[in-house]
Write a protein that holds these residues in place. Structure first.
Motif, PDB file in Angstrom:
ATOM      1  N   SER A  15       0.864  -1.195   0.166  1.00  0.00           N
ATOM      2  CA  SER A  15      -0.068  -0.198   0.045  1.00  0.00           C
ATOM      3  C   SER A  15       0.797   1.408   0.158  1.00  0.00           C
ATOM      4  CB  SER A  15      -1.002   0.112   1.138  1.00  0.00           C
ATOM      5  OG  SER A  15      -0.151   0.030   2.441  1.00  0.00           O
ATOM      6  N   SER A  16       2.096   1.102   0.216  1.00  0.00           N
ATOM      7  CA  SER A  16       3.183   2.570   0.127  1.00  0.00           C
ATOM      8  C   SER A  16       4.392   1.843   0.362  1.00  0.00           C
ATOM      9  CB  SER A  16       2.713   3.215   1.682  1.00  0.00           C
ATOM     10  OG  SER A  16       3.180   2.429   2.881  1.00  0.00           O
ATOM     11  N   GLY A  17       5.205   3.068   0.331  1.00  0.00           N
ATOM     12  CA  GLY A  17       6.821   2.934   0.445  1.00  0.00           C
ATOM     13  C   GLY A  17       7.322   1.948  -0.671  1.00  0.00           C
ATOM     14  N   ILE A  18       8.247   0.925  -0.090  1.00  0.00           N
ATOM     15  CA  ILE A  18       9.047   0.225  -1.032  1.00  0.00           C
ATOM     16  C   ILE A  18       7.968  -0.929  -1.632  1.00  0.00           C
ATOM     17  CG2 ILE A  18      10.765  -1.446  -1.160  1.00  0.00           C
ATOM     18  CD1 ILE A  18      12.344  -0.082   0.964  1.00  0.00           C
ATOM     19  N   GLY A  19       7.091  -1.230  -0.871  1.00  0.00           N
ATOM     20  CA  GLY A  19       5.979  -2.435  -1.552  1.00  0.00           C
ATOM     21  C   GLY A  19       5.346  -1.860  -2.639  1.00  0.00           C
ATOM     22  N   ALA A  20       4.963  -0.498  -2.543  1.00  0.00           N
ATOM     23  CA  ALA A  20       4.131   0.236  -3.801  1.00  0.00           C
ATOM     24  C   ALA A  20       5.269   0.401  -4.894  1.00  0.00           C
ATOM     25  CB  ALA A  20       3.735   1.449  -3.393  1.00  0.00           C
ATOM     26  N   LEU A  33      -0.151  -8.551 -11.080  1.00  0.00           N
ATOM     27  CA  LEU A  33       0.046  -8.385  -9.684  1.00  0.00           C
ATOM     28  C   LEU A  33      -1.065  -8.926  -8.849  1.00  0.00           C
ATOM     29  CD1 LEU A  33       1.331  -4.826 -10.082  1.00  0.00           C
ATOM     30  CD2 LEU A  33       2.886  -6.655  -9.073  1.00  0.00           C
ATOM     31  N   ILE A  34      -0.735  -9.312  -7.837  1.00  0.00           N
ATOM     32  CA  ILE A  34      -1.715  -9.274  -6.273  1.00  0.00           C
ATOM     33  C   ILE A  34      -1.010  -8.487  -5.466  1.00  0.00           C
ATOM     34  CG2 ILE A  34      -2.580 -10.994  -4.715  1.00  0.00           C
ATOM     35  CD1 ILE A  34      -2.030 -13.283  -6.962  1.00  0.00           C
ATOM     36  N   LEU A  35      -1.760  -7.875  -4.984  1.00  0.00           N
ATOM     37  CA  LEU A  35      -1.530  -6.326  -3.911  1.00  0.00           C
ATOM     38  C   LEU A  35      -2.154  -7.026  -2.627  1.00  0.00           C
ATOM     39  CD1 LEU A  35      -1.769  -3.367  -5.885  1.00  0.00           C
ATOM     40  CD2 LEU A  35       0.267  -4.796  -5.842  1.00  0.00           C
ATOM     41  N   THR A  36      -1.400  -7.192  -1.529  1.00  0.00           N
ATOM     42  CA  THR A  36      -2.021  -7.221  -0.231  1.00  0.00           C
ATOM     43  C   THR A  36      -1.470  -6.270   0.865  1.00  0.00           C
ATOM     44  OG1 THR A  36      -2.610  -8.747   1.489  1.00  0.00           O
ATOM     45  CG2 THR A  36      -0.335  -9.054   0.704  1.00  0.00           C
ATOM     46  N   ALA A  37      -2.178  -5.890   1.909  1.00  0.00           N
ATOM     47  CA  ALA A  37      -1.754  -4.970   2.904  1.00  0.00           C
ATOM     48  C   ALA A  37      -2.782  -4.940   3.771  1.00  0.00           C
ATOM     49  CB  ALA A  37      -1.176  -3.793   2.473  1.00  0.00           C
ATOM     50  N   ARG A  38      -3.002  -4.096   4.673  1.00  0.00           N
ATOM     51  CA  ARG A  38      -3.983  -3.904   5.626  1.00  0.00           C
ATOM     52  C   ARG A  38      -5.250  -2.877   4.971  1.00  0.00           C
ATOM     53  NH1 ARG A  38      -3.253  -1.102   9.914  1.00  0.00           N
ATOM     54  NH2 ARG A  38      -0.979  -0.326   8.930  1.00  0.00           N
ATOM     55  N   GLN A  40      -7.167  -1.408   2.646  1.00  0.00           N
ATOM     56  CA  GLN A  40      -7.936  -1.876   0.957  1.00  0.00           C
ATOM     57  C   GLN A  40      -8.034  -0.516   0.233  1.00  0.00           C
ATOM     58  OE1 GLN A  40      -9.803  -4.710   0.784  1.00  0.00           O
ATOM     59  NE2 GLN A  40     -10.326  -3.978  -1.279  1.00  0.00           N
ATOM     60  N   GLU A  41      -8.269   0.687   0.719  1.00  0.00           N
ATOM     61  CA  GLU A  41      -8.376   1.778  -0.099  1.00  0.00           C
ATOM     62  C   GLU A  41      -7.226   2.354  -0.800  1.00  0.00           C
ATOM     63  OE1 GLU A  41      -7.096   3.312   4.086  1.00  0.00           O
ATOM     64  OE2 GLU A  41      -8.857   1.985   3.382  1.00  0.00           O
ATOM     65  N   ARG A  42      -6.012   2.109   0.013  1.00  0.00           N
ATOM     66  CA  ARG A  42      -4.556   2.244  -0.580  1.00  0.00           C
ATOM     67  C   ARG A  42      -4.467   1.300  -1.562  1.00  0.00           C
ATOM     68  NH1 ARG A  42      -0.187   5.034   2.075  1.00  0.00           N
ATOM     69  NH2 ARG A  42      -1.094   6.721   3.135  1.00  0.00           N
ATOM     70  N   LEU A  43      -4.686   0.072  -1.567  1.00  0.00           N
ATOM     71  CA  LEU A  43      -4.400  -0.941  -2.363  1.00  0.00           C
ATOM     72  C   LEU A  43      -5.433  -0.742  -3.851  1.00  0.00           C
ATOM     73  CD1 LEU A  43      -4.601  -4.209  -0.355  1.00  0.00           C
ATOM     74  CD2 LEU A  43      -2.356  -2.891  -1.208  1.00  0.00           C
TER      75      LEU A  43
END
Length: 265
Positions: A15-20, A33-38, A40-43
């Motif tokens: 959702s942010s930083g290095i991951g994004a 891609l499959i994106l996961t994080a806490r 949801q709206e950022r993803l």
């Protein structure tokens, strides 16, 4: 003849930083891609940005929940998605003295930083090996290569674990074409230090800060080339070389003099 399923890159903490930044770099390389994080709206916002290039699936999960890794893999299987690349990026820090936080905070940290990483890798490794050109990218830290600093007692040990974990995975799975890499960036401009509340107190020279996009590119390039350890930035590579040649006692003394400049208690 059936059409082979595309190989997706699963990015945790996307959702942010290095991951994004890693997600954007894979999209630039036409990897779905499959994106996961806490969050949801950022993803969803990142997915909307990248869908003009590749298929992007969003599966929100909180890896602090011990049931999350199994649930995430079950959701991926339900959608019939094939994971070829696993990026274990999700992470954070618990600042302050070790006895300054309750055990629940430390236990949650270890769940996210080590246990969830191990479980996700274990659950997805058969599919990654089956790919014939699978990839595992573990986002560690330059802290894994230095003596541990005071003020974040479990952070360096957790990142050191990721380095050793990557080395073992690389050796065990090379026969199936799998590249496993530990990415060890230094200070990187992201939300990490804002979340821990340490950015305003840090005294780090501007030249030592890295850009998340550069870190992502270096990590993926190194992983594709089969490098087990990637240290982005020539200054950090030089520092790593210097510390490796210092006696351990001298390296510990150096950290004792400087750690509070970067992580004041």
């Amino acid at each position: 003849m059936s059409t082979p399923r595309p190989g997706y890159a699963l990015v945790t903490g996307a959702s942010s930083g290095i991951g994004a930044a890693i997600a954007r770099e894979y999209a630039r390389r036409d990897v779905p891609l499959i994106l996961t994080a806490r969050r949801q709206e950022r993803l969803e916002a990142l997915a909307d940005e990248l869908r003009s290039r590749v298929d992007v699936q969003v599966a929100a999960a909180d890896l602090a929940d011990p049931q999350a890794p199994a649930g995430l893999v079950a959701e991926i299987e339900r959608r019939a998605l094939h994971v070829r690349i696993l990026v274990n990026n999700a992470g954070y820090g618990v600042p302050g003295r070790y006895d300054g936080s309750d055990w629940a905070a430390h236990a949650t940290f270890l769940q996210v930083m080590t246990t969830a990483v191990c479980e996700l890798t274990w659950r997805l490794l058969p599919a990654i090996r089956e790919s014939g050109d699978g990839r595992i990218l573990n986002v560690a830290s330059f802290a894994a290569l230095m003596p541990a600093a005071d003020g974040q007692t479990l952070y360096a040990p957790a990142k050191s674990f990721l380095l050793k974990f990557s080395e073992a995975l690389a050796l065990e799975n090379a026969d199936r074409g799998v590249h496993a890499t530990a990415l060890c960036p230094g200070f990187t401009r992201s939300e990490f230090h804002d979340v821990t509340g340490t950015r305003a107190r840090m005294r780090v020279p501007p030249r030592m800060w890295l850009e998340a996009a550069d870190v992502a590119r270096a990590g993926i390039d190194g992983n594709e080339r089969g490098r087990v350890l990637v240290v982005p930035g020539w200054r950090y590579r030089l520092l790593h070389a210097l510390v490796r040649h210092l006696p351990h006692r001298g390296a510990m003394a150096l950290m004792a003099r400087n750690s509070r400049k970067i992580r004041p208690l």
